[in-house]
Design an enzyme around this catalytic site. Structure first.
Site, PDB file in Angstrom:
ATOM      1  N   LYS A  45       4.491  15.656 -12.426  1.00 24.93           N
ATOM      2  CA  LYS A  45       5.003  14.577 -11.576  1.00 24.93           C
ATOM      3  C   LYS A  45       6.477  14.802 -11.280  1.00 24.93           C
ATOM      4  O   LYS A  45       7.245  15.224 -12.163  1.00 24.93           O
ATOM      5  CB  LYS A  45       4.785  13.256 -12.329  1.00 24.93           C
ATOM      6  CG  LYS A  45       5.224  11.991 -11.632  1.00 24.93           C
ATOM      7  CD  LYS A  45       4.916  10.810 -12.556  1.00 24.93           C
ATOM      8  CE  LYS A  45       5.282   9.481 -11.958  1.00 24.93           C
ATOM      9  NZ  LYS A  45       4.942   8.367 -12.895  1.00 24.93           N
ATOM     10  N   SER A  67       2.132   5.208 -10.659  1.00 27.78           N
ATOM     11  CA  SER A  67       3.032   6.081  -9.935  1.00 27.78           C
ATOM     12  C   SER A  67       2.721   7.566 -10.087  1.00 27.78           C
ATOM     13  O   SER A  67       3.367   8.406  -9.448  1.00 27.78           O
ATOM     14  CB  SER A  67       4.480   5.822 -10.404  1.00 27.78           C
ATOM     15  OG  SER A  67       4.622   6.095 -11.782  1.00 27.78           O
ATOM     16  N   SER A 115       0.749   3.599 -14.632  1.00 26.07           N
ATOM     17  CA  SER A 115       0.999   4.794 -13.825  1.00 26.07           C
ATOM     18  C   SER A 115       0.278   6.059 -14.241  1.00 26.07           C
ATOM     19  O   SER A 115       0.217   7.018 -13.472  1.00 26.07           O
ATOM     20  CB  SER A 115       2.499   5.073 -13.773  1.00 26.07           C
ATOM     21  OG  SER A 115       3.175   4.001 -13.173  1.00 26.07           O
TER      22      SER A 115
END
Length: 468
Positions: A80, A155, A179
Site C-alpha cells: 500500500k 483504505s 482498512s
C-alpha cells in the site's frame, strides 16, 4: 504456466522457486504481464518498481549457487502506498506528496524483503488512507475486479484489488477502522489485523491516532496470512506500541487439545446487516459446528451499551485533525473531498472525548469478559457487500444509514486492539464476494488463523477468481 502462476499463492510460488520448477524471473514476469493486462481496468497498481526483474535474476542466481534462502525467496509482493519504500515513490494518495521518494523501507517492507520477497509495486489508497473507498486526486479511483462499477474498499483497496486480480500474491496494508478487512471482504481475499502493536507502524503513514492503526498482511490463502504474519510480527525498537519480542510463535496454530468455543452474532449492537451477509455468517457457524467446533449464538452487552462507531468518531477526530491540518497547511487546494470533509467535522469537546475514552474502556472490559467463556467470535466483516462507487448513504431493513455504517462491524476491534481476520465464505445473488470475520482474544492470532484455515477447507467458494 505463466497464467497459472498468477493464481498460485505465495507459499506455493516459494516452493516452486525453491525446488527450481520455475524461476523467480518467470514468476515476477508473469505478475508484470498480468498488471499490464488488467491494471488499466482496475487501477490498483500506481507505481511499478523498476528493479523487480533484476532482483528476481539475483534471487535465481543465489539459489543456483546454493545460498540459504528465506521462506519467500524470489516471490513478488506489493505494498500500500502509505508505507515507505526505499528509492520507490511513496505518495500517500495526495498531490501534496507527489514525487516523494523515501530513503528507507518501513519495518514491515524490510522484513518481507529479508524473507526473500521482491517488491513489485505500490498500490492505490484514499488520500492519506482515510476513507472507505480508494480514490484520490493524484492516482484516481480503484475498481473492484469482480465488478468495475463497485468499490474495492478502503483504505487498502488498491492492495485488495491487486491481489484478487492476480497482479500480486501477497501484500501489506494498514487498518484504522476497516482498512484491511473491509477491502478483503469486498474483493474476496483474506486479511488479518493483528493485536495492536504486534506489527510495528514504523515507516507507515499516517500514524495518528496510532493506537487505532494496525499493520497486517493480505493474501488469497490463510496459509499465506500465517506465513506473512509470522515474518512481520515483533518489536523493532522504534515503535513504542510494538513491544512483543520477535521470538514468539506466530504461526498457523495447531488443533487445540480441547474443543474450541466459538460465539457468533449478526446483531448485538451492530445495527442493520444485509440479509445475504447475515446468512453467510450463519452458514460459516454451521460449517464450523459440523467440523467439531462448539458454536453458540451470542450477544455482547458491551456492544449494545456503547456504540463503537460513535466512540470512534469522537475519539479519532480529536486526535487526527491536528496532524492532518499540519500535513496539508498551505496546500488546501490540493486536498480531495473526503479529507476536506474530515477537517470540516466539528471538533470533539474535551468532555465528549473523555466520555468516548471511558466507553472504549468499557468495550475492552466487555470483550475481556466474553473471552473468559469463548475462544473466538464470528461476525460479519462489513454490513453490506461491495457497494457502488461514491456511496454516501444506503438503506438496510428499511433503515437509511450513512456510508460509515459499513464499518460498524470492524471498528470495535480497532478501538479495543483485538486481533481480527477477514476471509471469503459466500457469494451474493449477483456474484459478489461475501466475507466473514473471526476475532480472538488479545495476542491469540493463532486461534483465528486455525479457525480460518479450517473454515477455508469447508468453504463453498475456494479457488474462485474474477473473470477479467
Amino acid at each position: 504456466m505463466a497464467t497459472d502462476l498468477n493464481k498460485l499463492d505465495a507459499t506455493g510460488l516459494a516452493e516452486l522457486i525453491r525446488t527450481r520448477e520455475v524461476s523467480s524471473v518467470e514468476v515476477v514476469q508473469a505478475h508484470l504481464d498480468r498488471i499490464k493486462a488488467v491494471n488499466p481496468k482496475i487501477n490498483a497498481v500506481v507505481t511499478l518498481v523498476d528493479g523487480a526483474l533484476d532482483a528476481a535474476r539475483a534471487a535465481d542466481e543465489s539459489l543456483a549457487a546454493g545460498a540459504e534462502v528465506g521462506p519467500l525467496h524470489g516471490v513478488p509482493f506489493t505494498v500500500k502506498d502509505s508505507f515507505d519504500t526505499a528509492g520507490v515513490l511513496t505518495q500517500r494518495g495526495s498531490p501534496i506528496f507527489a514525487g516523494r521518494i523515501p530513503d528507507t523501507d518501513a519495518t514491515s517492507v524490510a522484513r518481507i524483503k529479508r524473507a526473500g520477497g521482491i517488491l513489485l509495486a505500490k498500490t492505490n489508497l484514499p488520500e492519506f488512507a482515510y476513507w472507505i473507498e480508494s480514490d484520490n486526486l493524484l492516482t484516481g479511483r480503484t475498481n473492484n475486479p469482480w465488478d468495475l462499477n463497485r468499490s474495492s474498499g478502503g483504505s487498502s483497496g488498491g492492495e485488495s484489488a491487486a491481489i484478487a486480480a492476480g497482479m500480486s500474491p501477497l501484500g501489506i496494508g494498514s487498518d484504522l477502522s476497516i482498512s484491511l478487512r473491509g477491502p478483503a471482504a469486498d474483493t474476496g481475499i483474506a486479511a488479518i489485523k493483528p493485536t495492536r502493536g504486534r506489527i510495528p507502524m514504523t515507516g507507515a503513514w499516517p500514524r495518528e491516532p496510532r493506537r487505532d492503526w494496525h499493520v497486517g498482511p493480505m493474501a488469497r490463502t490463510i496459509r499465506d496470512l500465517a506465513l506473512a504474519y509470522s515474518l512481520l510480527a515483533g518489536s523493532d525498537g522504534a515503535d513504542g506500541f510494538a513491544t512483543v519480542p520477535r521470538d514468539f510463535d506466530a504461526g498457523l496454530g495447531a488443533s487445540p487439545d480441547r474443543p474450541v468455543r466459538l460465539g457468533w452474532l449478526v446483531d448485538s449492537g451492530l445495527g442493520p446487516i444485509d440479509a445475504e451477509v447475515a446468512a453467510t455468517v450463519q452458514e460459516a457457524a454451521n460449517a464450523l459446528q459440523g467440523a467439531g467446533i462448539r458454536v453458540d449464538a451470542v450477544s455482547i452487552p458491551a456492544l449494545e451499551r456503547d456504540n463503537p462507531l460513535e466512540l470512534f468518531t469522537r475519539q479519532h477526530v480529536m486526535e487526527m485533525k491536528p496532524a492532518m491540518r499540519e500535513a496539508t497547511a498551505g496546500h488546501e487546494d490540493q486536498m480531495f473531498m473526503y479529507s476536506k470533509t474530515m477537517l470540516a467535522t466539528p471538533d470533539t469537546s474535551v468532555q465528549d472525548y473523555v466520555v468516548a475514552e471511558q466507553g472504549i474502556e468499557r468495550l475492552r472490559d466487555g470483550f475481556a469478559e466474553y473471552f473468559q467463556k469463548y475462544d473466538a467470535l464470528l461476525l460479519p466483516v462489513t454490513t453490506i457487500p461491495a457497494h457502488a462507487h461514491g456511496l454516501k448513504q444506503f438503506t438496510l431493513n428499511g433503515q437509511t444509514v450513512e456510508a460509515f455504517h459499513v464499518m460498524s462491524t470492524t471498528v470495535p476491534f480497532n478501538l479495543t486492539g483485538l486481533p481480527a481476520l477477514s476471509m471469503r465464505f459466500g457469494t451474493t445473488n449477483d456474484g459478489m464476494p461475501i466475507g466473514v470475520q473471526l476475532v480472538a482474544n488479545w495476542h491469540a492470532e493463532s486461534t483465528i488463523l486455525y479457525l480460518a484455515s479450517l473454515l477455508e477447507s469447508l468453504s463453498p467458494v475456494r479457488d474462485q477468481h474474477p473473470a477479467l
